[in-house]
Design a protein around this motif. Structure first.
Motif, short mmCIF file in Angstrom:
data_model
loop_
_atom_site.label_atom_id
_atom_site.label_comp_id
_atom_site.label_asym_id
_atom_site.label_seq_id
_atom_site.Cartn_x
_atom_site.Cartn_y
_atom_site.Cartn_z
N LEU A 270 -3.75 2.29 6.01
CA LEU A 270 -2.77 1.59 6.04
C LEU A 270 -2.53 0.96 7.05
CD1 LEU A 270 -0.55 3.98 4.13
CD2 LEU A 270 -1.37 1.60 3.12
N GLY B 228 1.30 -1.43 5.93
CA GLY B 228 0.52 -1.50 5.06
C GLY B 228 0.68 -2.39 3.68
N ASP C 205 -8.12 1.17 -5.45
CA ASP C 205 -9.79 0.91 -4.42
C ASP C 205 -10.02 2.03 -4.43
OD1 ASP C 205 -10.05 -2.10 -4.56
OD2 ASP C 205 -7.89 -1.73 -3.73
N GLN D 166 -5.92 -6.00 2.29
CA GLN D 166 -4.68 -5.64 0.87
C GLN D 166 -6.12 -4.87 0.77
OE1 GLN D 166 -3.39 -8.61 -2.08
NE2 GLN D 166 -2.43 -7.47 -3.22
N ARG D 167 -5.33 -3.16 -0.33
CA ARG D 167 -5.68 -2.06 -1.12
C ARG D 167 -4.82 -1.56 -1.33
NH1 ARG D 167 -6.40 -2.29 4.38
NH2 ARG D 167 -8.70 -3.10 4.46
N GLN D 168 -4.71 -1.19 -2.80
CA GLN D 168 -4.41 0.63 -3.54
C GLN D 168 -4.80 1.53 -3.10
OE1 GLN D 168 -4.29 -2.30 -7.33
NE2 GLN D 168 -2.61 -1.72 -7.22
N ARG E 195 2.84 3.64 6.15
CA ARG E 195 3.02 2.58 5.22
C ARG E 195 3.37 0.73 5.10
NH1 ARG E 195 3.58 5.94 -0.08
NH2 ARG E 195 3.05 7.67 0.02
N TYR F 197 0.75 -5.93 4.77
CA TYR F 197 -0.70 -6.58 4.39
C TYR F 197 -1.09 -6.44 2.77
CZ TYR F 197 -2.08 -5.45 8.88
OH TYR F 197 -1.92 -5.13 10.32
N SER G 139 -1.26 -3.80 1.28
CA SER G 139 -1.37 -2.09 0.38
C SER G 139 -0.84 -1.81 0.38
CB SER G 139 -2.66 -2.02 2.20
OG SER G 139 -3.44 -2.89 2.40
N THR G 140 -0.98 -0.67 -0.71
CA THR G 140 -0.16 0.00 -1.49
C THR G 140 -0.57 1.84 -1.17
OG1 THR G 140 -0.81 -0.33 -3.52
CG2 THR G 140 1.52 -1.10 -2.61
#
Length: 470
Positions: A30, A127, A12, A35-37, A124, A130, A132-133
């Motif tokens: 984060l 995140g 993302d 949710q996001r990369q 982290r 959620y 997220s990474t």
């Protein structure tokens, strides 16, 4: 873009640079629901350090005390609280030598890097809740292209990435470590200001020359001292100004908040001098009124005309740098001691180039201030402490050169960094505001003048994270 989109790794948000700027942006992203990369592309082995916080010597400290260096824009005491716990747990036993409250400690820059990394680890974990990474790719971005719906990066290891947005968070380009398009050969002949191991190879009584007299010079002197050097140190800078020592002055009225009629560098300088004189008359440290200016620099710089900015850079900048970018007390005490002993000399002189010399020595040509003739100075070693290179046209790194060649960025005001909108969206050469490419931190020096301090970066990271998630 020869490689098809389906063959590229996707994310993302692509963050170019994993020093303080890129890491703090990741932390803020984060922490936000959703949710996001996130991919951070950083050639160093560790995130959160960059140039500034990769130092390993305890003597290389922050130039601000803990109370001024929080990475959390919502908690000014964050670093103070972290240090309190860290010291109580047995970390940094040398802190007792400073003999001040924790909030007034000047931590080693390497330790500050540990603090940043811990805040990233905590983010982290948040995140992950959620979905997220964030992933660190150890490589350098060598090219960037923008499509209608994505940004595409080419890395030094051959990988290709694509993302909805990319952020230029490349941090600072120290002159001592940055290849120049038009090089004088200075870096090839000079020692790294932070390379204590290399300095240990010098004869302890040898003469060392230093170009530049700012905070990098202070670090170089600390490095020489820790390497066991005990010989003469000759410093050359255009104005011959040394950084003042940072003290802890009392609070002072925020006079710029009360008077928005001050707009030009001339008006600012006149009022700052008046306020400092008033403080001194009251037996109060002149640093007290000067410290209130910091919060208004971005506004004053952005509303100034190019003529006024040039006036500031030409006539005020050397004194602004020496009075505002101050030296930590222990380092300043070392420089003062060596100066009083006669071992360290500061000269107002311009560096005019290297001169041929026999192996094992170095000669430079300088011109002293007020003189027309140049002269040659010879010593056993030379250190380049000329500060930061902000003009991207001079930086011989792949990404800045490609971005300029592709006309995806334009130089910022006075060729300082790159131009961007208020929200960090990058401006192309033809003035188009990108909705895919953003920048933060030192690359925006020309936009805000002060865009390198920890508090600046922390505030920008929070604002940009919210902008990217809209």
């Amino acid at each position: 873009m020869n490689q098809s989109s389906s063959d590229k790794r996707s994310a993302d948000i692509l963050i170019i640079g994993g020093g303080l700027s890129g890491t703090m942006l990741a932390v803020q992203l984060l922490r936000q629901p959703g949710q996001r990369q996130i991919l951070i592309i950083e050639p160093r082995a560790e995130l959160g350090r960059g140039e500034a916080y990769s130092a390993v010597e305890l003597g290389h400290t922050l130039n601000g005390n803990a109370a001024r260096m929080s990475v959390d824009p919502d908690n000014a005491d964050d670093l103070t609280q972290w240090l309190t716990e860290h010291i109580a747990g047995g970390g940094w036993p040398e802190s007792a030598e400073q003999n001040v409250p924790v909030s007034e400690l000047f931590p080693p820059r390497g330790l500050f890097g540990v603090y940043v990394q811990q805040r990233l680890a905590e983010a982290r974990a948040v995140g992950a809740q959620y979905g997220s990474t964030v992933e660190h790719l150890r490589a350098e971005v060598v090219d960037l292209q923008i499509a209608d719906d994505s940004v595409h990066l080419t890395l030094s290891d051959g990988q290709c990435l694509q993302g909805a947005h990319a952020v230029i968070a490349t941090g600072m380009f120290p002159a001592a470590r940055t290849p120049q398009r038009e090089s004088s050969g200075l870096n090839a002949a000079a020692l790294d200001p932070w390379d204590v191991a290399a300095m240990r190879q010098l004869s302890p009584q040898s003469t060392v020359l230093i170009i530049g007299s700012g905070l990098t010079m202070v670090d170089a002197v600390v490095s020489l001292e820790q390497a066991g050097h005990r010989g003469p140190i000759e410093i050359f800078s255009r104005h011959g100004l040394l950084p003042h020592v940072r003290r802890q002055p009392p609070a002072w009225v925020d006079f710029l908040a009360e008077d928005h009629g001050i707009r030009s560098p001339r008006q600012l300088l006149r009022e700052v001098r008046r306020q400092c004189a008033e403080a001194i008359a009251q037996d109060i440290d002149w640093q007290a009124p000067l410290d209130t200016v910091r919060a208004h620099i971005g506004r004053l710089w952005s509303q100034a005309t190019d003529v006024q900015r040039r006036q500031f850079v030409r006539h005020v900048r050397p004194w602004w740098e020496s009075h505002h970018h101050r030296s930590p007390p222990l380092s300043a005490a070392l420089v003062a001691r060596l100066h009083s002993e006669g071992r360290l000399q500061i000269h107002a002189a311009s560096f005019k180039g290297l001169e041929p010399d026999r192996e094992g020595a170095v000669s430079i040509r300088i011109r002293r201030r007020g003189e027309t003739e140049t002269r040659v100075v010879r010593a056993a070693a030379l250190i380049n402490s000329s500060g930061i290179e902000y003009d991207w046209r001079r930086v011989a790194r792949p990404l800045p050169q490609q971005l300029l060649a592709r006309r995806l960025v334009q130089s910022g005001p006075l060729a300082l960094g790159i131009a961007a909108a208020v929200d960090g969206a990058v401006l192309s050469t033809d003035g188009q505001v990108s909705d895919r490419l953003f920048a933060m931190g030192p690359p925006l020096r020309g936009m805000w003048w002060e865009s390198t301090a920890v508090t600046d970066v922390a505030l920008q990271a929070k604002a940009l994270a919210l902008r990217l998630l809209r």
